[in-house]
Scaffold this active site. Structure first.
Site, PDB file in Angstrom:
ATOM      1  N   ALA A   1       0.783  -1.244   0.000  1.00 29.76           N
ATOM      2  CA  ALA A   1       0.000   0.000   0.000  1.00 29.76           C
ATOM      3  C   ALA A   1       0.812   1.290   0.000  1.00 29.76           C
ATOM      4  O   ALA A   1       0.320   2.337  -0.408  1.00 29.76           O
ATOM      5  CB  ALA A   1      -0.915   0.007   1.223  1.00 29.76           C
ATOM      6  N   ALA A   2       2.067   1.234   0.493  1.00 32.13           N
ATOM      7  CA  ALA A   2       2.824   2.490   0.650  1.00 32.13           C
ATOM      8  C   ALA A   2       3.046   3.160  -0.707  1.00 32.13           C
ATOM      9  O   ALA A   2       3.187   2.474  -1.706  1.00 32.13           O
ATOM     10  CB  ALA A   2       4.164   2.189   1.307  1.00 32.13           C
ATOM     11  N   PRO A   3       3.027   4.515  -0.739  1.00 36.02           N
ATOM     12  CA  PRO A   3       2.897   5.463   0.377  1.00 36.02           C
ATOM     13  C   PRO A   3       1.458   5.817   0.771  1.00 36.02           C
ATOM     14  O   PRO A   3       1.240   6.700   1.579  1.00 36.02           O
ATOM     15  CB  PRO A   3       3.620   6.702  -0.159  1.00 36.02           C
ATOM     16  CG  PRO A   3       3.398   6.651  -1.635  1.00 36.02           C
ATOM     17  CD  PRO A   3       3.366   5.197  -2.012  1.00 36.02           C
TER      18      PRO A   3
ATOM     19  N   ASP B   1       5.254  -9.552   5.113  1.00 40.25           N
ATOM     20  CA  ASP B   1       5.530 -10.095   3.779  1.00 40.25           C
ATOM     21  C   ASP B   1       4.247 -10.713   3.228  1.00 40.25           C
ATOM     22  O   ASP B   1       3.733 -11.695   3.771  1.00 40.25           O
ATOM     23  CB  ASP B   1       6.640 -11.149   3.916  1.00 40.25           C
ATOM     24  CG  ASP B   1       6.927 -11.861   2.614  1.00 40.25           C
ATOM     25  OD1 ASP B   1       6.276 -11.549   1.596  1.00 40.25           O
ATOM     26  OD2 ASP B   1       7.803 -12.748   2.607  1.00 40.25           O
TER      27      ASP B   1
ATOM     28  N   ASP C   1       1.935  -3.499   3.986  1.00 33.77           N
ATOM     29  CA  ASP C   1       3.194  -3.283   3.264  1.00 33.77           C
ATOM     30  C   ASP C   1       4.321  -3.965   4.038  1.00 33.77           C
ATOM     31  O   ASP C   1       4.244  -4.092   5.262  1.00 33.77           O
ATOM     32  CB  ASP C   1       3.482  -1.785   3.106  1.00 33.77           C
ATOM     33  CG  ASP C   1       4.433  -1.507   1.953  1.00 33.77           C
ATOM     34  OD1 ASP C   1       3.938  -1.227   0.834  1.00 33.77           O
ATOM     35  OD2 ASP C   1       5.656  -1.565   2.156  1.00 33.77           O
TER      36      ASP C   1
ATOM     37  N   CYS D   1       3.749  -0.540 -11.834  1.00 36.32           N
ATOM     38  CA  CYS D   1       4.215   0.645 -12.570  1.00 36.32           C
ATOM     39  C   CYS D   1       5.370   0.213 -13.484  1.00 36.32           C
ATOM     40  O   CYS D   1       6.399   0.851 -13.566  1.00 36.32           O
ATOM     41  CB  CYS D   1       4.610   1.788 -11.630  1.00 36.32           C
ATOM     42  SG  CYS D   1       5.842   1.355 -10.405  1.00 36.32           S
TER      43      CYS D   1
END
Length: 435
Positions: free
Chosen positions: A255-257, A302, A276, A374
């Site tokens: 999930a971060a950030p 993890d 995360d 990404c």
């Protein structure tokens, strides 16, 4: 920390840390910015980003200019010459000032004796730039990407590979997402106009705002009040494509950030678990939730290990923004090109599959999993999804109805390429777990 006056010295230290020691620019640069005067922070960033963007060219020219290589403790001066070349070639600083300040940086770096060498190299470049550039010409210096990456992009995108590489060299735009739980888009747009800030709303989703030029977030209206968050338009698609509903139980994995977690909470009144592996990055999720006045349960662990989420039941929806090569966000993080290795891709694809298999067990029958990266590499994206659909009996493709996109189990998901509609490179694929 005492404020160091010489920005070029700090830029050379940043380059040394990233290019020779393999540290990440986003870790190194903020520390260096603390060491220079506040007004020089942006200048330092421009020099570091630019020199790393075009590193092969300036590195090769520096090697041509030096009669013998600078090694050991002198390596920082190799990078200082690169910083000087970038200024002379790409910045609007007058040449005499760029040379003088770069030479002066040798004094800040406690090497008075190297001033003459640095001065001679930079002046030689100014006299013989055309010849030097011709002497070092090859695909890596031409396209400013490592050869393994150029080959992968050529193979995956035979028509578009040159556009992809040149878009990776552009400066990244600044996108905002209006957080409508805190402020309506109309009133935020009005506040931008009153502050004479130029922007566009080029996408169907009017909550996505593209600033004409990047600005410090503190200078934008309503930042502290949670009116908006900084998030690329490609990443903003996650909260929409996941289609979260009120009262559902939703997992934001990796999930971060926290931009996507907050988006899900903005568009639905759901119960979100944000997980995360990295505790320091999870702290940023917490800061974002706090600023935007949203609440989620945070879990550090993890996600390829089933034990991490054992205290939670199964989820109606899972957003998996999987760990990836980040090859879609090179224009934002130019150091990715040089820190990534060819054999990382296979390792990442294996990790993605482990996380997928583990999280699929936590998805309710009838539930939705949105897979995202990404990256622009098929091994992490279409090939990954194709294999998962073939090998997972209760998984089926849930087409996202993107205009102009025909999805099939053989051609699953939506690949956004860097620069497309001004967005970062990103991939999405939506899956349904059969009842």
């Amino acid at each position: 920390m005492s404020k160091s006056k010489n920005v070029r010295a700090e830029a050379a230290k940043c380059l040394l840390a990233v290019m020779d020691k393999g540290q990440s620019l986003s870790d190194v640069l903020p520390k260096s910015q603390l060491a220079v005067a506040d007004k020089d922070g942006a200048l330092l960033q421009e020099m570091c980003f630019g020199a790393i963007r075009y590193f092969p060219k300036y590195d090769a020219i520096t090697n041509e200019l030096l009669s013998k290589k600078l090694k050991g403790k002198q390596r920082v001066f190799h990078h200082l010459i690169i910083v000087g070349l970038y200024q002379l070639d790409n910045m609007r600083i007058p040449a005499h000032a760029a040379v003088a300040e770069t030479v002066q940086a040798a004094v800040s770096l406690k090497a008075q004796g190297l001033k003459g060498l640095i001065n001679a190299c930079l002046r030689n470049f100014m006299r013989n730039q055309t010849k030097l550039e011709a002497d070092i010409k090859n695909p890596v210096t031409d396209f400013s990407h490592p050869s393994w990456f150029i080959k992968r992009v050529q193979t995956a995108y035979p028509e578009q590979w040159q556009d992809i590489l040149s878009n990776n060299l552009e400066r990244a735009p600044m996108w905002l997402r209006v957080h409508t739980n805190n402020q309506s888009t109309d009133s935020f747009v009005e506040a931008l106009k009153q502050n004479k800030m130029s922007f566009e709303q080029p996408l169907k989703n009017k909550n996505s705002i593209l600033l004409s030029s990047p600005k410090p977030v503190e200078s934008l209206p309503g930042f502290e009040q949670g009116a908006f968050t900084v998030q690329d338009a490609a990443a903003q698609q996650a909260g929409i494509l996941l289609q979260p509903q009120d009262d559902e139980s939703i997992l934001d994995a990796c999930a971060a950030p926290g931009g996507k977690t907050c988006h899900v909470l903005d568009v639905s009144n759901s119960n979100v678990v944000a997980a995360d592996i990295d505790e320091s990055r999870l702290a940023r999720v917490e800061q974002n939730l706090e600023r935007l006045n949203e609440q989620a349960s945070l879990v550090c662990g993890d996600l390829s290990d089933a034990e991490t989420l054992k205290e939670f039941g199964s989820f109606d929806r899972i957003l998996l923004d999987a760990p990836c090569s980040a090859t879609g966000v090179i224009r934002r993080h130019p150091d990715i090109k040089w820190l990534r290795r060819n054999d990382d891709i296979e390792q990442l694809a294996l990790l993605q599959r482990q996380i997928l298999d583990t999280l699929w067990q936590k998805l309710k029958p009838g539930g939705t999993l949105l897979y995202a990266t990404c990256s622009i590499l098929p091994e992490e994206n279409k090939s990954q999804m194709r294999a998962f659909l073939q090998e997972t009996s209760d998984a089926q493709l849930d087409p996202m109805n993107i205009e102009g996109l025909e999805e099939t189990s053989d051609n699953p998901g939506w690949q956004i390429l860097p620069g497309e509609n001004n967005m970062d490179g990103f991939y999405y694929c939506r899956l349904k777990k059969q009842q």
